[in-house]
Design a protein around this motif. Sequence first.
Motif, mmCIF file in Angstrom:
data_model
loop_
_atom_site.group_PDB
_atom_site.id
_atom_site.type_symbol
_atom_site.label_atom_id
_atom_site.label_comp_id
_atom_site.label_asym_id
_atom_site.label_seq_id
_atom_site.Cartn_x
_atom_site.Cartn_y
_atom_site.Cartn_z
ATOM 1 N N ASP A 238 0.804 -1.228 0.000
ATOM 2 C CA ASP A 238 0.000 0.000 0.000
ATOM 3 C C ASP A 238 0.837 1.278 0.000
ATOM 4 O O ASP A 238 0.381 2.332 0.456
ATOM 5 C CB ASP A 238 -0.952 0.031 1.203
ATOM 6 N N LYS A 239 2.032 1.205 -0.527
ATOM 7 C CA LYS A 239 2.842 2.416 -0.649
ATOM 8 C C LYS A 239 2.361 3.236 -1.844
ATOM 9 O O LYS A 239 1.504 2.804 -2.619
ATOM 10 C CB LYS A 239 4.325 2.060 -0.795
ATOM 11 N N LEU A 240 2.920 4.422 -2.016
ATOM 12 C CA LEU A 240 2.578 5.310 -3.120
ATOM 13 C C LEU A 240 3.764 5.466 -4.052
ATOM 14 O O LEU A 240 4.902 5.173 -3.679
ATOM 15 C CB LEU A 240 2.140 6.677 -2.592
ATOM 16 N N SER A 241 3.470 5.939 -5.262
ATOM 17 C CA SER A 241 4.540 6.166 -6.230
ATOM 18 C C SER A 241 4.264 7.441 -7.008
ATOM 19 O O SER A 241 3.179 7.628 -7.573
ATOM 20 C CB SER A 241 4.654 4.977 -7.204
ATOM 21 N N TRP A 242 5.270 8.328 -7.011
ATOM 22 C CA TRP A 242 5.173 9.575 -7.787
ATOM 23 C C TRP A 242 6.239 9.648 -8.867
ATOM 24 O O TRP A 242 6.390 10.683 -9.517
ATOM 25 C CB TRP A 242 5.309 10.785 -6.856
ATOM 26 N N TYR A 243 6.979 8.554 -9.060
ATOM 27 C CA TYR A 243 7.998 8.504 -10.110
ATOM 28 C C TYR A 243 7.839 7.192 -10.868
ATOM 29 O O TYR A 243 7.832 6.117 -10.266
ATOM 30 C CB TYR A 243 9.419 8.572 -9.521
ATOM 31 N N ARG A 244 7.720 7.293 -12.205
ATOM 32 C CA ARG A 244 7.679 6.133 -13.078
ATOM 33 C C ARG A 244 8.988 6.061 -13.865
ATOM 34 O O ARG A 244 9.524 7.077 -14.300
ATOM 35 C CB ARG A 244 6.507 6.207 -14.055
ATOM 36 N N CYS A 245 9.467 4.833 -14.098
ATOM 37 C CA CYS A 245 10.749 4.633 -14.765
ATOM 38 C C CYS A 245 10.530 4.143 -16.194
ATOM 39 O O CYS A 245 9.466 3.601 -16.525
ATOM 40 C CB CYS A 245 11.606 3.635 -13.988
ATOM 41 N N ASP A 246 11.528 4.331 -17.030
ATOM 42 C CA ASP A 246 11.365 4.016 -18.451
ATOM 43 C C ASP A 246 11.325 2.520 -18.727
ATOM 44 O O ASP A 246 11.031 2.108 -19.855
ATOM 45 C CB ASP A 246 12.475 4.687 -19.280
ATOM 46 N N ASP A 247 11.594 1.676 -17.755
ATOM 47 C CA ASP A 247 11.479 0.233 -17.951
ATOM 48 C C ASP A 247 10.187 -0.316 -17.349
ATOM 49 O O ASP A 247 10.007 -1.533 -17.278
ATOM 50 C CB ASP A 247 12.688 -0.483 -17.346
ATOM 51 N N GLY A 248 9.293 0.568 -16.898
ATOM 52 C CA GLY A 248 8.030 0.138 -16.317
ATOM 53 C C GLY A 248 8.048 -0.025 -14.805
ATOM 54 O O GLY A 248 6.991 -0.215 -14.187
ATOM 55 N N SER A 249 9.210 0.035 -14.180
ATOM 56 C CA SER A 249 9.276 -0.041 -12.725
ATOM 57 C C SER A 249 8.889 1.306 -12.116
ATOM 58 O O SER A 249 8.621 2.282 -12.830
ATOM 59 C CB SER A 249 10.686 -0.445 -12.271
ATOM 60 N N GLU A 250 8.844 1.372 -10.808
ATOM 61 C CA GLU A 250 8.412 2.588 -10.130
ATOM 62 C C GLU A 250 9.180 2.786 -8.833
ATOM 63 O O GLU A 250 9.719 1.822 -8.266
ATOM 64 C CB GLU A 250 6.919 2.505 -9.834
ATOM 65 N N LEU A 251 9.228 4.039 -8.384
ATOM 66 C CA LEU A 251 9.866 4.358 -7.111
ATOM 67 C C LEU A 251 8.779 4.549 -6.055
ATOM 68 O O LEU A 251 7.799 5.261 -6.297
ATOM 69 C CB LEU A 251 10.715 5.628 -7.237
ATOM 70 N N LEU A 252 8.961 3.915 -4.904
ATOM 71 C CA LEU A 252 7.927 3.919 -3.872
ATOM 72 C C LEU A 252 8.279 4.866 -2.727
ATOM 73 O O LEU A 252 9.447 5.112 -2.426
ATOM 74 C CB LEU A 252 7.725 2.506 -3.320
ATOM 75 N N THR A 253 7.217 5.355 -2.080
ATOM 76 C CA THR A 253 7.340 6.166 -0.877
ATOM 77 C C THR A 253 6.151 5.866 0.014
ATOM 78 O O THR A 253 5.119 5.371 -0.453
ATOM 79 C CB THR A 253 7.388 7.670 -1.225
ATOM 80 N N ASP A 254 6.293 6.148 1.295
ATOM 81 C CA ASP A 254 5.180 5.897 2.217
ATOM 82 C C ASP A 254 4.000 6.811 1.927
ATOM 83 O O ASP A 254 2.845 6.403 1.965
ATOM 84 C CB ASP A 254 5.628 6.077 3.662
ATOM 85 N N GLU A 255 4.302 8.080 1.607
ATOM 86 C CA GLU A 255 3.218 9.021 1.334
ATOM 87 C C GLU A 255 3.680 10.199 0.500
ATOM 88 O O GLU A 255 3.214 10.394 -0.627
ATOM 89 C CB GLU A 255 2.630 9.529 2.666
ATOM 90 N N LEU A 256 4.616 11.000 1.031
ATOM 91 C CA LEU A 256 4.984 12.261 0.387
ATOM 92 C C LEU A 256 5.997 12.045 -0.729
ATOM 93 O O LEU A 256 6.885 11.200 -0.624
ATOM 94 C CB LEU A 256 5.558 13.228 1.421
ATOM 95 N N ILE A 257 5.862 12.856 -1.770
ATOM 96 C CA ILE A 257 6.755 12.721 -2.909
ATOM 97 C C ILE A 257 8.192 13.064 -2.543
ATOM 98 O O ILE A 257 9.139 12.443 -3.043
ATOM 99 C CB ILE A 257 6.271 13.615 -4.084
ATOM 100 N N GLU A 258 8.386 14.042 -1.640
ATOM 101 C CA GLU A 258 9.755 14.417 -1.255
ATOM 102 C C GLU A 258 10.452 13.342 -0.425
ATOM 103 O O GLU A 258 11.668 13.389 -0.236
ATOM 104 C CB GLU A 258 9.771 15.749 -0.500
ATOM 105 N N GLU A 259 9.679 12.357 0.063
ATOM 106 C CA GLU A 259 10.278 11.268 0.823
ATOM 107 C C GLU A 259 10.638 10.071 -0.069
ATOM 108 O O GLU A 259 11.008 9.011 0.429
ATOM 109 C CB GLU A 259 9.321 10.818 1.929
#
Length: 295
Positions: A238-259
């Motif tokens: 149930d984490k969030l993601s505000w960054y998508r990668c060019d290979d389809g993967s994603e970067l996760l954060t607990d809530e805030l984008i700056e984290e």
Amino acid sequence: MRRILCLCAASSLLALGLVACGSDSEEDPPTTAEATTEQSGDDDSPSEETTESASDDTDSEDADSGDSETPAPDDDPSDDPSDTPSDDPSESQDDASDEPSDSKDGDDSSGSTTGASTSIDTLWIDDTWTIEDVDEDLCEMGGKSRSPYAQDDDMFVCGPTAAGALACDMAEGETVAMCITSAVDHTAIRFDSPTAADGDMDQGDGDLIPLFVQLDDGSENGIQCSTISHDHDEHWHDKLSWYRCDDGSELLTDELIEETFDRGDDGSSWTAQRSVDKGKPETVPVMDAVFAGND
């Protein structure tokens, strides 16, 4: 008559002699030791030095006899040097090398990381970008605030989120705003905004956010991940993601984008949690973080 007197005198003397002999017989006889002592003269007796010497010799012989006795060997197996643990450091090192490692991976850090520093770069709109003209003043629809994606503190954002203006700037004395909409695709918008030219800007707070980052995944060129405006997907735990990668993967954060990024103690080495196919994230180093800026 004279002969009778002589006989009487002789008889008297004889009686006296018998009395004397009877007196001597009543005394006890001396012992053998006393007799020996009495019979031994000074010249025949051993000297004190000779007696002491003989005594010392006797003591020496007794002492030598005691020293010459060899104690029986101790059959205790604990004294056997073959049973004593070896102090050889090489053997200790060999034993230590056979011990299993106690290191454990964390729940979200199964990937390898490096200590390389993260490069911080900036970019801005130029003639090679695709620029779209907008006929309305986007800043009139919303307040003007400092852009969290820009290194320059005079760059701002305004308008609705749907407009996608991430970082805007205008030349001094002019009212035309230029805004980045996609740093990866090199797209931008342009509009006239008297509101932005005259209005004050809210400086905001929090960490700055890169427009995109380049991750070190072990490949030659790495992986590029850029920001998105909305997140409607489901993610690991149930984490969030505000960054998508060019290979389809994603970067996760607990809530805030700056984290999204762990910037380390001194801010020089960044890492991120990268999830592939919605799976468990792994910690990956950030090689490059790119912000808006004219420098």
